[in-house]
Design a protein around this motif. Structure first.
Motif, PDB file in Angstrom:
ATOM      1  N   LEU A   1      -0.366  -3.502  -8.647  1.00 23.91           N
ATOM      2  CA  LEU A   1      -0.105  -3.896 -10.033  1.00 23.91           C
ATOM      3  C   LEU A   1      -0.832  -2.988 -11.014  1.00 23.91           C
ATOM      4  O   LEU A   1      -0.261  -2.549 -12.025  1.00 23.91           O
ATOM      5  CB  LEU A   1      -0.544  -5.345 -10.252  1.00 23.91           C
ATOM      6  CG  LEU A   1       0.512  -6.435 -10.160  1.00 23.91           C
ATOM      7  CD1 LEU A   1      -0.132  -7.798 -10.382  1.00 23.91           C
ATOM      8  CD2 LEU A   1       1.638  -6.203 -11.165  1.00 23.91           C
ATOM      9  N   SER A   2      -2.090  -2.730 -10.718  1.00 24.18           N
ATOM     10  CA  SER A   2      -2.897  -1.917 -11.630  1.00 24.18           C
ATOM     11  C   SER A   2      -2.316  -0.515 -11.774  1.00 24.18           C
ATOM     12  O   SER A   2      -2.194   0.019 -12.890  1.00 24.18           O
ATOM     13  CB  SER A   2      -4.334  -1.852 -11.109  1.00 24.18           C
ATOM     14  OG  SER A   2      -5.138  -1.077 -11.962  1.00 24.18           O
ATOM     15  N   PHE A   3      -1.908   0.102 -10.661  1.00 24.73           N
ATOM     16  CA  PHE A   3      -1.338   1.447 -10.727  1.00 24.73           C
ATOM     17  C   PHE A   3       0.055   1.421 -11.349  1.00 24.73           C
ATOM     18  O   PHE A   3       0.468   2.390 -12.009  1.00 24.73           O
ATOM     19  CB  PHE A   3      -1.293   2.071  -9.325  1.00 24.73           C
ATOM     20  CG  PHE A   3      -2.523   2.869  -9.003  1.00 24.73           C
ATOM     21  CD1 PHE A   3      -2.513   4.249  -9.060  1.00 24.73           C
ATOM     22  CD2 PHE A   3      -3.703   2.227  -8.667  1.00 24.73           C
ATOM     23  CE1 PHE A   3      -3.648   4.980  -8.781  1.00 24.73           C
ATOM     24  CE2 PHE A   3      -4.846   2.951  -8.379  1.00 24.73           C
ATOM     25  CZ  PHE A   3      -4.829   4.340  -8.435  1.00 24.73           C
TER      26      PHE A   3
ATOM     27  N   TYR B   1       0.832  -1.203   0.000  1.00 21.40           N
ATOM     28  CA  TYR B   1       0.000   0.000   0.000  1.00 21.40           C
ATOM     29  C   TYR B   1       0.869   1.255   0.000  1.00 21.40           C
ATOM     30  O   TYR B   1       0.548   2.242  -0.677  1.00 21.40           O
ATOM     31  CB  TYR B   1      -0.935  -0.001   1.204  1.00 21.40           C
ATOM     32  CG  TYR B   1      -1.918   1.140   1.186  1.00 21.40           C
ATOM     33  CD1 TYR B   1      -2.989   1.147   0.302  1.00 21.40           C
ATOM     34  CD2 TYR B   1      -1.748   2.236   2.032  1.00 21.40           C
ATOM     35  CE1 TYR B   1      -3.879   2.217   0.260  1.00 21.40           C
ATOM     36  CE2 TYR B   1      -2.628   3.302   1.998  1.00 21.40           C
ATOM     37  CZ  TYR B   1      -3.698   3.284   1.112  1.00 21.40           C
ATOM     38  OH  TYR B   1      -4.566   4.340   1.062  1.00 21.40           O
ATOM     39  N   ASN B   2       1.969   1.227   0.731  1.00 10.40           N
ATOM     40  CA  ASN B   2       2.877   2.376   0.721  1.00 10.40           C
ATOM     41  C   ASN B   2       3.510   2.574  -0.657  1.00 10.40           C
ATOM     42  O   ASN B   2       3.706   3.712  -1.107  1.00 10.40           O
ATOM     43  CB  ASN B   2       3.975   2.181   1.771  1.00 10.40           C
ATOM     44  CG  ASN B   2       3.453   2.335   3.188  1.00 10.40           C
ATOM     45  OD1 ASN B   2       2.469   3.032   3.416  1.00 10.40           O
ATOM     46  ND2 ASN B   2       4.092   1.664   4.135  1.00 10.40           N
ATOM     47  N   MET B   3       3.803   1.467  -1.340  1.00 12.45           N
ATOM     48  CA  MET B   3       4.330   1.565  -2.702  1.00 12.45           C
ATOM     49  C   MET B   3       3.285   2.162  -3.646  1.00 12.45           C
ATOM     50  O   MET B   3       3.605   2.972  -4.527  1.00 12.45           O
ATOM     51  CB  MET B   3       4.778   0.174  -3.182  1.00 12.45           C
ATOM     52  CG  MET B   3       6.096  -0.282  -2.527  1.00 12.45           C
ATOM     53  SD  MET B   3       6.320  -2.090  -2.505  1.00 12.45           S
ATOM     54  CE  MET B   3       6.081  -2.508  -4.226  1.00 12.45           C
ATOM     55  N   PHE B   4       2.026   1.773  -3.448  1.00 10.08           N
ATOM     56  CA  PHE B   4       0.945   2.342  -4.248  1.00 10.08           C
ATOM     57  C   PHE B   4       0.824   3.843  -3.995  1.00 10.08           C
ATOM     58  O   PHE B   4       0.673   4.640  -4.931  1.00 10.08           O
ATOM     59  CB  PHE B   4      -0.380   1.641  -3.928  1.00 10.08           C
ATOM     60  CG  PHE B   4      -1.576   2.533  -4.070  1.00 10.08           C
ATOM     61  CD1 PHE B   4      -2.056   2.895  -5.322  1.00 10.08           C
ATOM     62  CD2 PHE B   4      -2.222   3.052  -2.944  1.00 10.08           C
ATOM     63  CE1 PHE B   4      -3.151   3.742  -5.459  1.00 10.08           C
ATOM     64  CE2 PHE B   4      -3.302   3.892  -3.062  1.00 10.08           C
ATOM     65  CZ  PHE B   4      -3.770   4.234  -4.326  1.00 10.08           C
TER      66      PHE B   4
ATOM     67  N   SER C   1      10.635  -7.628  -5.695  1.00 13.70           N
ATOM     68  CA  SER C   1      10.881  -8.603  -4.624  1.00 13.70           C
ATOM     69  C   SER C   1       9.738  -8.618  -3.620  1.00 13.70           C
ATOM     70  O   SER C   1       9.287  -9.687  -3.179  1.00 13.70           O
ATOM     71  CB  SER C   1      12.201  -8.280  -3.913  1.00 13.70           C
ATOM     72  OG  SER C   1      13.293  -8.391  -4.796  1.00 13.70           O
ATOM     73  N   ILE C   2       9.251  -7.438  -3.262  1.00 14.02           N
ATOM     74  CA  ILE C   2       8.128  -7.358  -2.320  1.00 14.02           C
ATOM     75  C   ILE C   2       6.873  -7.953  -2.947  1.00 14.02           C
ATOM     76  O   ILE C   2       6.114  -8.681  -2.289  1.00 14.02           O
ATOM     77  CB  ILE C   2       7.883  -5.898  -1.906  1.00 14.02           C
ATOM     78  CG1 ILE C   2       9.066  -5.395  -1.069  1.00 14.02           C
ATOM     79  CG2 ILE C   2       6.583  -5.755  -1.126  1.00 14.02           C
ATOM     80  CD1 ILE C   2       9.010  -3.915  -0.753  1.00 14.02           C
TER      81      ILE C   2
END
Length: 416
Positions: free
Chosen positions: A262-264, A39-42, A280-281
């Motif tokens: 993935l979508s974003f 979520y933080n990556m998003f 990797s995450i």
């Protein structure tokens, strides 16, 4: 046809005691950790864009940030839906254009990872589908075990087969007309709710089964009570949700977050390439999700398959009684009325009275009725508006008078 003599539908208290013996080992802490990391990556991707979100991305974000559904079967459908959506994203034809060209060693490596991830999700999809199919068959077959093994059971089976064929035809028509995965699963959940309604209608002999009422003579009442109340929002199945819902909710949250990232990532691919640490995450998140989902479904599949649906009145009463400090005893004079107020968790609760008669009385009429008062103060009289027991007294041990065991406890199921 299995006998239901002396049985009552499973109570929440009894189911709770059964589940006490089958605790689910805690879900891996990696589930929540990876959900947060994804979520933080998003959010990083989202903050780096000044573009307005497309409607599909906005709806996905809202869903991922909302609480998962409460019902276990709705979560199952939700997981299936997200798995299929992710598998679609992982198909090479849906990759970003630059990734499809595989012009760099990094792109070639990422493409290989994505294919492996799709294979993992394909396995997970089969596990969920198998669980749902077996669970549905177990419930239906349990119901049919207690149905008279004659034309009545055949009619029920034929009706179910026709209904399932019609439902599949409806899904096929939607797909052929260009319906999306989201559209298909909205329809599948609608159909699942229709199955619940049909099961309830069989129990109350209404709707589709109204024409079969006269044929249902001989079907055990305890079976009709069971299939009418099995899916009550606050009934026995709520115990399943309380016990086994939280780990499933965590998995629903994780799979939604995987899809969101993935979508974003595909949406921002022209400006931002997926970094090695992000890959990797993502790999770890997929591995944890698939393995924990399989472990969870294997566990509850066995527990649900062995869960009792019917118990003896004595067992149900003993467990319900164990919640109280003791019992209440009172003497009611002839011709008088005595009123008792009880707090119950839900309508359809099991209430028992134990009557005894003073020595010297050979027979006595005892009448009583039950009212249910809901939180708004509205009263509903039990469908059994008045129950009158003619109690035959027997003499035992030096002339003491006892109530025969086959007449006690008297029980009434309240219904709204």
């Amino acid at each position: 046809m299995a006998s239901t003599n002396g049985l009552v539908p499973i109570t929440r208290a009894f189911l709770s005691s059964f589940y006490d013996k089958h605790p689910f080992p805690s879900i891996s802490p990696d589930v929540s950790r990876l959900t947060d990391e994804l979520y933080n990556m998003f959010k990083h991707l989202r903050q780096g864009s000044s573009h307005l979100l497309p409607e599909g991305q906005r709806l996905l974000m809202q869903e991922a940030e909302s609480k998962p559904p409460h019902k276990i079967d709705e979560n199952m459908w939700k997981n299936r839906e997200q798995i299929e959506e992710i598998m679609l994203l992982l198909e090479s034809s849906h990759w970003p254009k630059t990734l499809q060209q595989q012009s760099t060693p990094e792109d070639v490596e990422l493409a290989q990872v994505l294919r492996q991830l799709r294979d993992k999700f394909e396995c997970a999809l089969k596990v969920v589908e198998s669980f749902q199919s077996k669970n549905s068959s177990n419930i239906f077959n349990t119901v049919m075990t207690y149905m008279p093994q004659d034309f009545r059971g055949t009619l029920i089976r034929q009706q179910r087969e026709r209904s399932e064929r019609n439902k599949q035809a409806e899904v096929d028509a939607l797909v052929n007309s260009g319906g999306t995965i989201r559209d298909r699963y909205a329809l599948l959940w609608k159909q699942q709710m229709e199955r619940r309604k049909t099961l309830s209608q069989l129990g109350s002999a209404t709707g589709v089964y109204k024409t079969l009422v006269k044929y249902l003579v001989g079907v055990p009442q305890v079976l009709l009570d069971f299939i009418r109340q099995i899916n009550d929002d606050h009934g026995p199945m709520e115990e399943q949700r309380q016990r086994y819902g939280p780990p499933l909710y965590a998995l629903t949250k994780l799979v939604l977050t995987i899809r969101l990232f993935l979508s974003f990532s595909w949406w921002r691919s022209e400006n931002v390439k997926m970094q090695r640490n992000q890959i990797s995450i993502l790999e770890e998140a997929v591995q944890v999700y698939v393995s924990e989902l399989e472990r969870f479904l294997l566990f509850i599949g066995e527990v649900f398959a062995n869960s009792p649906f019917f118990v003896t009145a004595e067992e149900a009463g003993a467990l319900e009684g164990s919640k109280n400090d003791g019992y209440s005893e009172t003497t009611v004079a002839a011709g008088k009325t005595h009123e008792v107020s009880l707090t119950v968790e839900t309508v359809n609760s099991y209430i028992a009275w134990d009557f005894s008669i003073l020595q010297g009385k050979l027979s006595t009429d005892i009448g009583f009725c039950v009212e249910h008062t809901d939180s708004s103060g509205r009263k509903t009289v039990s469908t059994i508006r008045e129950v009158v027991y003619l109690i035959h007294i027997s003499v035992h041990n030096c002339g003491s008078v006892l109530l025969p065991t086959n007449t006690a406890p008297a029980s009434v199921f309240m219904s709204a």
